[in-house]
Design a protein around this motif. Structure first.
Motif, short mmCIF file in Angstrom:
data_model
loop_
_atom_site.label_atom_id
_atom_site.label_comp_id
_atom_site.label_asym_id
_atom_site.label_seq_id
_atom_site.Cartn_x
_atom_site.Cartn_y
_atom_site.Cartn_z
N UNK A 262 -3.40 33.44 25.90
CA UNK A 262 -2.85 34.68 25.34
C UNK A 262 -3.73 35.86 25.76
N UNK A 263 -3.19 37.02 25.56
CA UNK A 263 -3.89 38.23 26.02
C UNK A 263 -3.62 39.32 24.99
N UNK A 264 -4.64 40.03 24.61
CA UNK A 264 -4.41 41.07 23.60
C UNK A 264 -3.59 42.21 24.21
N UNK A 265 -2.54 42.64 23.49
CA UNK A 265 -1.70 43.73 23.98
C UNK A 265 -2.06 45.04 23.31
N UNK A 266 -2.31 44.94 22.01
CA UNK A 266 -2.53 46.16 21.24
C UNK A 266 -3.30 45.80 19.99
N UNK A 267 -4.12 46.72 19.54
CA UNK A 267 -4.83 46.48 18.28
C UNK A 267 -4.61 47.68 17.37
#
Ligand SMILES: Nc1nc2c(ncn2[C@@H]2O[C@H](COP(=O)(O)OP(=O)(O)OP(=O)(O)O)[C@@H](O)[C@H]2O)c(=O)[nH]1
Ligand SMILES: [Mg+2]
Lengths: 396, 303
Positions: A262-267
């Motif tokens: 997985x990959x962070x898209x937005x925080x």
């Protein structure tokens, strides 16, 4: 297999019913940090690590097996959708001790890892539900008695904090004050047994977006290390202050991807209602094709655990040699005086010795095989302990 | 009041973690099953001593999510001491169980009937208010809302119509099987409405009869369903030695230490007395014939 409450008498490691070594590992982290996922990943990857050897890593008992398979299924389900719905995996609702076994196939040998899991909300008296105080006390006792304490750290919280208000919220989100308290009690207990090797593992999790060694594009590992050093400085500084007498104390920084793909898209940092200034951290993840789980970093945890076992064993053997010279009853001494980690390592050592003696005496095929399997386990623990840690790891 | 209804859930903000709305049950009796079920996943525990009963349903998702996006769950606990007129119809509790259990089959467990009903009775703003209130929520309020949720559930045929009778005292079946779920609900109906003693449990950490040995109790019959079990059909749980397949007389159960044996039972099965009486029709002539032979031989031998 029942999930007995962590026994009050539990030593750092305790002898299993049939004399095998029980090695207890504690976790301390707030809700949603990734405790349950880390335990699941440890089994998942442990099996891979031991492929092609006569030793296997197994879940012991139906309860552990079912929990692990349910967790895996839910995780696979939440990855299928293309976008990773982290919230679909509800948190834990009760304490549970996972039983994993480094299995030789020979009864009375092997190493059982017991890992205590609990809802992270219990850690903070403000979020601890009414009526679970007694259970939390049991957990605290288990944690104090472990010779290994794992602190999972949400890497995304550290890496996505970009403003002063975010940074102010970090200790609350990561529960660092509560984590520090647990580490302090643990260290005090370690200091009462200065000969026992002790291991504090700082494990950033949800790291996949910040390393480029597991499908990620960016390498921000140095920044992550800096942040962990900074935010957990107090925790690390407790070590010499609270456990000055412990001769073999190691603090190992060991980042883990329990999902990997997985990959962070937005925080988002969202204001908490009724708590002025408080923020909640919410991360949104996408799935990296092909969407297959790729655990990374648990091998380093296994290496660190094996090093600890080897160090314990050396100490036990030294001590045993000393006792022999004094003509004391070794078994009696280990049983009575060293009720913790040492006694149980001694059980392991003497169990192996017994198998060797049986094999020499009877020269039966099974006896010889049993002794060989026991030796294989020792060999594997030693060879894992000799492995070099990956570049991710730092020792403090 | 003889029926206590408790609801546990959490609020959206971080600090509003799981708690009972109002005072919780006196004792967390469900923890006795902690080694057999993960409470965060679908669980049903129904216990009756023949007079009163208690029921625990957990792992029920809400459509609400907490501040970090995690699905929020409900846990329901109903306790009745069996004295006086029940404040909640036992049939309503059977309906709750039926509904929750029916969602455990199929490819997507938890298709939402109970979720919608509970979310309707416990709207988000009111849950937040109840959890934040300095005064504990009135028990009658919680009870009234749960009863309203039950009314909102889809009506079903009476629990027993068409439900097979497993015909055994203690059994385990797979929760994925519709007849097994129906038999389970039938047992719950017997416990709550007919006030028979016993237990009916939906557990999620068991896979085979051997996992249930510790729960067997001569005074309390046990019906268990569980997801992903190793059993093909409803399987008898028992401790007695002897041939498998004949019916079992409940009183003949030997001490707990004997090994568990189990047998897959035909479904639907008849009552326990049938196979026993069939056995007797075979055994009686044999015993009589043997007695006659002995009677004939005795005078000869004594001579
Ligand atoms: N991206 C990412 N998400 C992770 C990782 N590990 C865990 N998660 C997610 O983080 C969430 C929380 O993980 P859990 O393992 O349930 O956390 P926990 O600490 O056991 O939480 P409680 O049971 O509430 O105390 C889940 O949605 C996980 O899928 C990871 O390495 N990367
Ligand atoms: Mg958890």
């Amino acid at each position: 297999m029942t999930n007995q409450a962590p026994a009050a008498a539990a030593g750092a490691a305790a002898a299993g019913e049939d004399g095998r070594l029980v090695y207890r590992i504690g976790m301390v982290g707030p809700s949603r940090v990734g405790k349950t996922s880390l335990i699941t990943a440890l089994l998942h990857d442990g099996q891979r690590l031991l492929e092609g050897t006569p030793i296997s890593m197994k879940a012991v008992g139906t309860a552990t097996q079912k929990r692990l398979s349910q967790h895996r299924r839910e995780l696979d389900g939440s990855l299928l959708a293309g976008e990773f719905d982290a919230g679909a995996l509800g948190g834990s609702q009760d304490q549970f001790t996972f039983h994993l076994m480094l299995d030789t196939g020979v009864p009375g040998t092997g190493i059982e890892l017991q890992l205590l899991d609990y809802p992270g909300g219990w850690l903070d008296p403000h979020t601890r539900p009414a009526g679970v105080d007694a259970q939390w006390e049991e957990c605290e006792r288990f944690l104090e008695q472990c010779s290994v304490l794992v602190v999972p750290v949400d890497a995304a919280v550290l890496m996505e904090a970009t403003t002063a208000s975010h940074l102010r919220a970090v200790p609350t989100v990561l529960g660092t004050p509560q984590v520090t308290d647990v580490v302090r009690s643990w260290l005090k207990r370690r200091n009462e047994r200065p000969d026992e090797p002790a291991l504090l593992l700082l494990c950033p999790v949800k790291c996949e977006s910040y390393f480029d060694d597991n499908g990620g594009r960016r390498d921000q590992s140095a920044t992550l290390l800096q942040w962990v050093r900074k935010v957990y400085r107090q925790v690390v500084e407790l070590v010499p202050n609270e456990a000055p007498d412990v001769r073999n104390m190691r603090v190992v920084y060991c980042p883990v991807d329990t999902i990997g793909c997985v990959e962070i898209l937005r925080a988002d940092w969202l204001p908490e209602p009724d708590e002025p200034g408080a923020l909640t951290f919410v991360a949104h993840y996408g799935v990296r094709p092909p969407g297959e789980r790729s655990v990374k970093g648990t091998e380093d945890i296994m290496i660190a655990l094996c090093r600890q076992l080897v160090a314990g064993r050396q100490k036990v053997e030294e001590r045993e040699a000393g006792l022999r010279r004094e003509q004391a009853d070794t078994a009696q001494t280990f049983a009575e005086r060293d009720e913790g980690f040492f006694r149980n390592i001694w059980y392991l050592v003497s169990g192996e010795r017994r198998l060797r003696a049986d094999a020499a005496r009877s020269s039966r095929e099974e006896a010889i095989q049993a002794a060989e399997r026991a030796r294989a386990l020792t060999g594997i623990v030693e060879s894992l302990a000799r492995r070099v840690h990956s570049d991710r790891v730092h020792q403090w | 009041m003889v029926t206590a209804v408790h609801v546990q859930t959490r609020g959206r903000p971080r600090h509003r973690d799981y708690g009972f709305l109002g005072a919780g049950p006196e004792r967390p009796w469900w923890r006795e099953y902690a080694g057999h079920t993960a409470f965060e996943r679908p669980t049903v525990l129904v216990e009756s001593d023949g007079a009163g009963y208690r029921a625990y349903l957990s792992g029920i998702p809400s459509a609400r999510r907490d501040a970090v996006g995690t699905v929020i769950r409900y846990t329901l606990v109903v306790e009745e001491d069996g004295v006086g007129v029940p404040a909640v119809e036992p049939a309503a509790v059977v309906t709750l169980v039926r509904c929750w259990v029916s969602e455990q089959g199929g490819p997507r467990p938890g298709s939402g009937g109970l979720t919608r009903a509970l979310d309707g009775a416990f709207p988000e703003d009111e849950v937040e208010r109840m959890l934040a209130a300095p005064e504990p929520v009135a028990p009658a309020d919680v009870r009234r809302r749960v009863v309203a949720a039950v009314r909102a559930l889809p009506a079903a045929d009476p629990a027993r119509s068409g439900a097979p009778d497993v015909g055994e005292r203690d059994w385990l079946a797979d929760a994925g099987s519709a007849p097994a779920r129906a038999a389970f609900v039938r047992r719950v109906d017997e416990l709550l409405v007919d006030r028979r003693p016993g237990r009916a449990l939906l557990l999620n950490l068991v896979g085979s009869p051997a996992d249930l040995t510790a729960l067997l109790d001569d005074t309390s019959p046990l019906a268990v369903i569980a997801p992903d079990t190793a059993v093909a059909g409803p399987t008898r749980l028992g401790r007695e030695r002897g041939p498998v397949g004949a019916g079992k007389a409940p009183s003949a159960a030997p001490p707990r230490t004997s090994p568990v044996i189990s047998a897959t039972l035909p479904m639907p099965a008849r009552t326990t007395s049938r196979p026993v009486s069939r056995l007797w029709t075979v055994l009686t002539p044999l015993v009589l014939a043997l007695a006659a032979v002995i009677a004939l031989l005795l005078p000869l031998l004594s001579r």
